[in-house]
Motif scaffolding. Structure first.
Motif, mmCIF file in Angstrom:
data_model
loop_
_atom_site.group_PDB
_atom_site.id
_atom_site.type_symbol
_atom_site.label_atom_id
_atom_site.label_comp_id
_atom_site.label_asym_id
_atom_site.label_seq_id
_atom_site.Cartn_x
_atom_site.Cartn_y
_atom_site.Cartn_z
ATOM 1 N N GLU A 143 0.832 -1.208 0.000
ATOM 2 C CA GLU A 143 0.000 0.000 0.000
ATOM 3 C C GLU A 143 0.863 1.253 0.000
ATOM 4 O O GLU A 143 0.567 2.232 -0.679
ATOM 5 C CB GLU A 143 -0.944 0.010 1.214
ATOM 6 N N GLU A 146 2.400 1.690 -3.423
ATOM 7 C CA GLU A 146 1.369 1.910 -4.423
ATOM 8 C C GLU A 146 0.911 3.374 -4.468
ATOM 9 O O GLU A 146 0.611 3.903 -5.523
ATOM 10 C CB GLU A 146 0.189 1.007 -4.084
ATOM 11 N N GLY A 147 0.865 4.001 -3.308
ATOM 12 C CA GLY A 147 0.368 5.377 -3.273
ATOM 13 C C GLY A 147 1.451 6.426 -3.465
ATOM 14 O O GLY A 147 1.201 7.624 -3.351
ATOM 15 N N THR A 149 3.939 9.038 -4.963
ATOM 16 C CA THR A 149 4.084 9.906 -6.137
ATOM 17 C C THR A 149 5.274 10.828 -5.886
ATOM 18 O O THR A 149 5.759 10.917 -4.761
ATOM 19 C CB THR A 149 2.837 10.799 -6.343
ATOM 20 N N ARG A 156 5.504 10.678 2.781
ATOM 21 C CA ARG A 156 5.320 9.243 3.036
ATOM 22 C C ARG A 156 6.547 8.640 3.700
ATOM 23 O O ARG A 156 6.445 7.692 4.460
ATOM 24 C CB ARG A 156 5.010 8.507 1.730
ATOM 25 N N SER A 163 0.718 7.034 6.358
ATOM 26 C CA SER A 163 0.382 6.978 4.926
ATOM 27 C C SER A 163 -0.564 5.835 4.581
ATOM 28 O O SER A 163 -1.042 5.740 3.457
ATOM 29 C CB SER A 163 1.653 6.777 4.095
ATOM 30 N N HIS A 165 -3.963 3.688 4.648
ATOM 31 C CA HIS A 165 -5.386 3.973 4.867
ATOM 32 C C HIS A 165 -6.213 2.740 5.191
ATOM 33 O O HIS A 165 -6.857 2.667 6.219
ATOM 34 C CB HIS A 165 -5.980 4.670 3.640
ATOM 35 N N SER A 168 -7.051 -2.365 -0.032
ATOM 36 C CA SER A 168 -7.666 -1.810 -1.246
ATOM 37 C C SER A 168 -9.054 -2.418 -1.433
ATOM 38 O O SER A 168 -9.293 -3.580 -1.116
ATOM 39 C CB SER A 168 -6.790 -2.066 -2.469
#
Ligand SMILES: [Zn+2]
Ligand SMILES: [Zn+2]
Length: 349
Positions: A143, A146-147, A149, A156, A163, A165, A168
């Motif tokens: 996760e 994956e998030g 950027t 993060r 970070s 949540h 998925s």
């Protein structure tokens, strides 16, 4: 029942983790957990080298993680002393684990890596195979990456636990779907590597330490037996009990970052008989099922039937009666963040 909380899916220097088993043990002993399961890639050398056992209040268990020739279809294997030789194709290792009576969990089944072209995803692709034991529904590393950027990288990195949540939606939907035909238990994991790798010039350092990750996603198991100090000489038996609980889904997943989930319970009562997470309950059409969930510290409790939310309550307890058949499970949220995910109680005719 006796509850034990553990951290599953940890890589050491036996494969691509950056920490030795000793360093991992030290990190684990500094946080409040009962067991850890090492899962180095394609090797069980840590067990061969004698690392399995009790370390004060902590059990160290050694499993392993397999992948096929394309580095897909990662499979966490517990309860075996042997690594299969032919791992070209996931079919071979699923058959091997089943034949040898081990248990296996599909790791990061729906992994996507939208923003990191140089780090491909390792999803599960062999849904035609049915002889896996269960699914890892929540993987911290997966996760987190994956998030990632360019914009949120620094944030993060500084807040690795913040970070995260929730599992998925796609993975939960998939889990609910495969549960229609049989009971498929879930685990949650950290996939800890304490990576020291270069993620585009910026990340040339340890992404996050083992000790930090040991305060995130945990899998709590419920056992009949008390694994007390007195019984420590029975390590192998105790280890088997943990595997049995994972296999039966007598377990739940909690993110420690939102509070210690110890004490969470989800049960069903039919005609004075009590059942827990992971159980299958056979009943007559008109029998009433009394569901009950207890949540330590409280939270937003959701009861799901076949993957759909059918009831919500805020607080430390939820009670719900029904005659309907189906798979029932609980999700507990803290604000918008997922905290606790129970295994299913299956109500069948
Ligand atoms: Zn993996
Ligand atoms: Zn892994």
């Amino acid at each position: 029942m006796h509850e034990y909380k553990g951290v599953i899916h940890i890589h050491s220097t036996y494969s691509d983790g950056s920490g030795s088993v000793e360093e991992i043990l030290k990190a684990a002993s500094e946080v409040d957990i009962d067991y850890i399961i090492l899962t180095d890639h394609n090797t069980i050398q840590a067990k061969t080298d004698g690392y399995e056992g009790w370390y004060n209040d902590l059990m160290l268990i050694v499993g392993y993680e397999l992948n096929d020739k394309d580095d897909k279809n990662h499979y966490l294997v517990f309860g075996l002393d042997e690594v299969p030789k032919d791992i070209d194709d996931a079919k071979n290792y699923l058959d091997f684990v089943e034949k040898k009576k081990g248990i296996g969990f599909i790791a990061h089944p729906m992994e996507k890596r939208k923003n990191l072209n140089m780090h491909p995803a390792y999803p599960w692709t062999r849904w035609d195979l049915e002889n896996y034991t269960g699914i890892e529904i929540w993987n911290h590393m997966s996760e987190w990456v994956e998030g990632l950027t360019d914009k949120n990288k620094l944030n993060r990195l500084i807040h690795p636990l913040k970070s995260i949540h929730a599992p998925s939606r796609d993975t939960l939907r998939l889990w609910d779907r495969v549960n229609r035909s049989r009971s498929v238990p879930a685990i949650g994991s950290v996939d800890a590597h304490a990576h020291k790798q270069d993620l585009g010039g910026f990340f040339n350092l340890e992404i996050f330490a083992y000790k930090i990750l040991f305060k995130s996603i945990r899998t709590h198991v419920l056992l009949d037996d008390d694994i007390g100090l007195k019984k420590r000489h029975r390590f192998d038996k105790q280890k088997k009990e943990i595997f049995e609980a994972l296999k039966c889904g007598h377990s739940f997943v909690g993110n420690y970052y939102h509070g210690d989930a110890k004490g969470f319970r989800f049960s069903a009562q039919v005609k004075k008989k009590k059942f827990i997470m992971g159980d299958t309950v056979q009943k007559e059409k008109n029998d009433v099922v009394n569901f009950s969930a207890q949540v330590p510290l409280g939270g937003e409790i959701r009861l799901l039937r076949n993957g759909e939310v059918i009831h919500e309550e805020n607080g430390m307890e939820m009670l719900y009666n029904t005659r309907d058949f189906g798979n029932y499970r609980i999700e507990v949220y803290k604000g918008k963040k997922g905290w606790i995910y129970s295994n299913n109680i299956r109500i069948i005719l």
